[in-house]
Motif scaffolding. Structure first.
Motif, PDB file in Angstrom:
ATOM      1  N   LEU A   1      78.651  26.992  45.407  1.00 57.29           N
ATOM      2  CA  LEU A   1      79.334  27.300  44.199  1.00 57.29           C
ATOM      3  C   LEU A   1      80.545  27.986  44.763  1.00 57.29           C
ATOM      4  O   LEU A   1      81.689  27.908  44.124  1.00 57.29           O
ATOM      5  N   VAL A   2      80.257  28.921  45.775  1.00 57.03           N
ATOM      6  CA  VAL A   2      81.603  29.584  46.188  1.00 57.03           C
ATOM      7  C   VAL A   2      82.424  28.638  46.951  1.00 57.03           C
ATOM      8  O   VAL A   2      83.700  28.987  46.356  1.00 57.03           O
ATOM      9  N   LEU A   3      82.153  27.749  47.461  1.00 54.21           N
ATOM     10  CA  LEU A   3      83.045  26.777  48.127  1.00 54.21           C
ATOM     11  C   LEU A   3      83.514  25.786  47.094  1.00 54.21           C
ATOM     12  O   LEU A   3      84.835  25.508  47.205  1.00 54.21           O
ATOM     13  N   LEU A   4      82.890  25.494  46.069  1.00 51.22           N
ATOM     14  CA  LEU A   4      83.391  24.613  44.980  1.00 51.22           C
ATOM     15  C   LEU A   4      84.591  25.265  44.123  1.00 51.22           C
ATOM     16  O   LEU A   4      85.429  24.896  43.761  1.00 51.22           O
TER      17      LEU A   4
ATOM     18  N   TYR B   1      75.714  35.835  46.125  1.00 49.02           N
ATOM     19  CA  TYR B   1      75.186  35.193  47.209  1.00 49.02           C
ATOM     20  C   TYR B   1      74.921  36.339  48.235  1.00 49.02           C
ATOM     21  O   TYR B   1      73.885  36.386  48.616  1.00 49.02           O
ATOM     22  N   ALA B   2      75.790  37.259  48.170  1.00 55.19           N
ATOM     23  CA  ALA B   2      75.903  38.540  48.896  1.00 55.19           C
ATOM     24  C   ALA B   2      74.555  39.334  48.790  1.00 55.19           C
ATOM     25  O   ALA B   2      73.884  40.037  49.471  1.00 55.19           O
TER      26      ALA B   2
ATOM     27  N   THR C   1      84.973  32.649  42.130  1.00 57.05           N
ATOM     28  CA  THR C   1      84.854  32.586  43.496  1.00 57.05           C
ATOM     29  C   THR C   1      84.046  33.960  43.806  1.00 57.05           C
ATOM     30  O   THR C   1      83.111  34.132  44.584  1.00 57.05           O
ATOM     31  N   LEU C   2      84.787  35.043  43.200  1.00 56.80           N
ATOM     32  CA  LEU C   2      84.315  36.492  43.732  1.00 56.80           C
ATOM     33  C   LEU C   2      83.123  36.705  43.324  1.00 56.80           C
ATOM     34  O   LEU C   2      82.085  37.081  43.905  1.00 56.80           O
TER      35      LEU C   2
END
Length: 71
Positions: A42-45, A10-11, A3-4
């Motif tokens: 992907l972050v949410l998954l 993304y950021a 997630t990180l």
């Protein structure tokens, strides 16, 4: 950790897009909104999968806020 990784990816793409006015030859893949939604998805998954493994991960959004605003 996944997630990180996905959130930093993304950021970084978001920060490239915000600064695109000064650079005319920036990365065209970073400007594609579908790529942003894929990265954010992907972050949410990864976050959802992590929550299924360990409920303590519910504090992760606060860690992500710290990564955005602290530095």
């Amino acid at each position: 950790m996944l997630t990180l990784w996905a959130y930093t990816r993304y950021a970084q793409k978001q920060s490239r897009v915000e600064g695109r006015g000064s650079r005319a030859g920036s990365d065209s893949l970073a400007l594609d909104p579908r790529r942003w939604t894929l990265d954010y998805g992907l972050v949410l998954l990864f976050f959802a999968l992590g929550l299924m493994c360990k409920p303590m991960l519910v504090t992760l959004p606060f860690v992500l806020l710290l990564l955005d605003y602290w530095p």
